[in-house]
Design a protein around this motif. Sequence first.
Motif: not given
Length: 565
Positions: A346, A373, A390, A396
């Motif tokens: 992420s 994300p 996302s 998300i």
Amino acid sequence: MRWTLKSKPDSQKVKHLMQVLQIDEVVASLLVQRGIETFEEAKTFFRPHLSDLHDPYLMKDMDKAVMRIEKAIADGENIMVFGDYDVDGTTAVSLVSSYLRSFYPNVATYIPDRYKEGYGVSDAGIDFADDNGITLIVALDCGIKSIDKVEYAKSKGIDFIICDHHRPGDELPDAVAVLDPKRADCNYPYDELCGCGVGFKLVQALSERRGQTITDLVPYLDLVATAIAADIVPITGENRVLATFGLDIINTFPRPGIQALIQNVKKQKLTISDVVFIIAPRINAAGRIYHGNKAVELLTEFNLEQAEEFASQIEGLNTDRKDLDKQITTEALMQIETNNEQERFSTVVYDENWHKGVIGIVASRLIETYYRPTLVFTKSGEKLAASARSVKDFDIYNALEACADYLEQFGGHMYAAGLTLKEEQFAGFKQKFEEVVSTTIAPELLIPEVAVDAEIDFIDITPKFFRILKQFEPFGPGNMTPVFLSRGLRDTGYGKPIGADETHLRLFIKQGEGEGFGAIGFGLASKMNIACGGELFDAVYSIEENEWNGNVTLQLRLRDIRCEE
């Protein structure tokens, strides 16, 4: 990039459509892939009609909302139309307020200040209503989780009607009416309306009580189409009807505010994509850089000269927005590299000086470099606020829900959300979010995907074929521009990088000895060696028209190329 060839649809259904519609196999397959299997379904798809719109009273609480508004009008109450500061919210406020004002004068509008009040229903907005003798607030594109705010308004003798399209929580606000097709107990046939779409259904219900027909509401559909495009909702079902007729208004007789925004665009006919990239960013810029009221002023102004003045101001705000977006994206990318976070699952970045109005755009930009994300945080008062974006097929919103212990509040959709938290919770949240994403995301979702509708040969690409493809418009989620795969291609020697920074690729491609096509691949200059190395290659692309010196030809919009398998 992953190339995913969609599975071939049921051959019997394809054959049936080929026979009843007199179309070729490729077109029939594209239709079946989109859930269109009968003559009637195809007729509705290719020829959307206003009669296809659903009865607004099928929406839970619509009768209560209409009765409360009619009572307010009968009693001479002051009504306030409240909405979010983005495109969906400001178009919704413009639509509902301008409709009500067409027959009732006591209507005010209110857009919260993005920086002082934040997203959604605010105490400041309720206090404004109280100070101005307003006893009914119609909230658009927000409010579904504003339980405390609605209670606060009730304590001041102010009623609420909520028109939202976001996912509700376990408890609904105690409003007079809560219109949201995503309510568990709402049986409305279509639950993918945007906030402006829900506002339109309220107007449709009110208009029926006043003896009006749906035709009387068509002039408002330029606003609805703009919101549908900007909010990235599926362009299927009812949204397809609203977008089709709304685009027609944008291209023929738009309201002065939209006319002022597009009058310098050198295109005969705007598409949904043009709305996304030309109209929406300018409307959004008002709320991002200055105040969403500017957008409402523009969209409710009926004097073209004044609208042009508003549009000029908004153009300046949009230029500022682009400069900020570029600067912050550069800083965020540097932060990722400095912290050695290139290999994470992420992206979570933060700087207290980043402009809150552009962090959502920056999050989308970061995904172009690190496909995962992404959350971009900045300081907002005493707290930190973030925009979340996302990647395809990763929810998300659910990931944020798993981190709820760290959050003050959050809301949004599968692909986009907003949240706030206390500064001391940031480090813990960042670690938890990475943990949630790393344990729940499928590895392949971290590689950008191009979904391919069908494999075809260049001989299939005829003017007739393209004319039928154009009738699939308007394109968008749920009905994306068809993407095709062709194999055994070669460039005819005209391949070269183009663009100011030479990051794009222009080719002239042939397959065998047949007819060739001009092709352009944005961001694909790095693959020139594949296209121009003398070997055959495969390509995935969509088909579009290219107008040059008055001549219109078909060209390929390349999505990706690779060496022939």
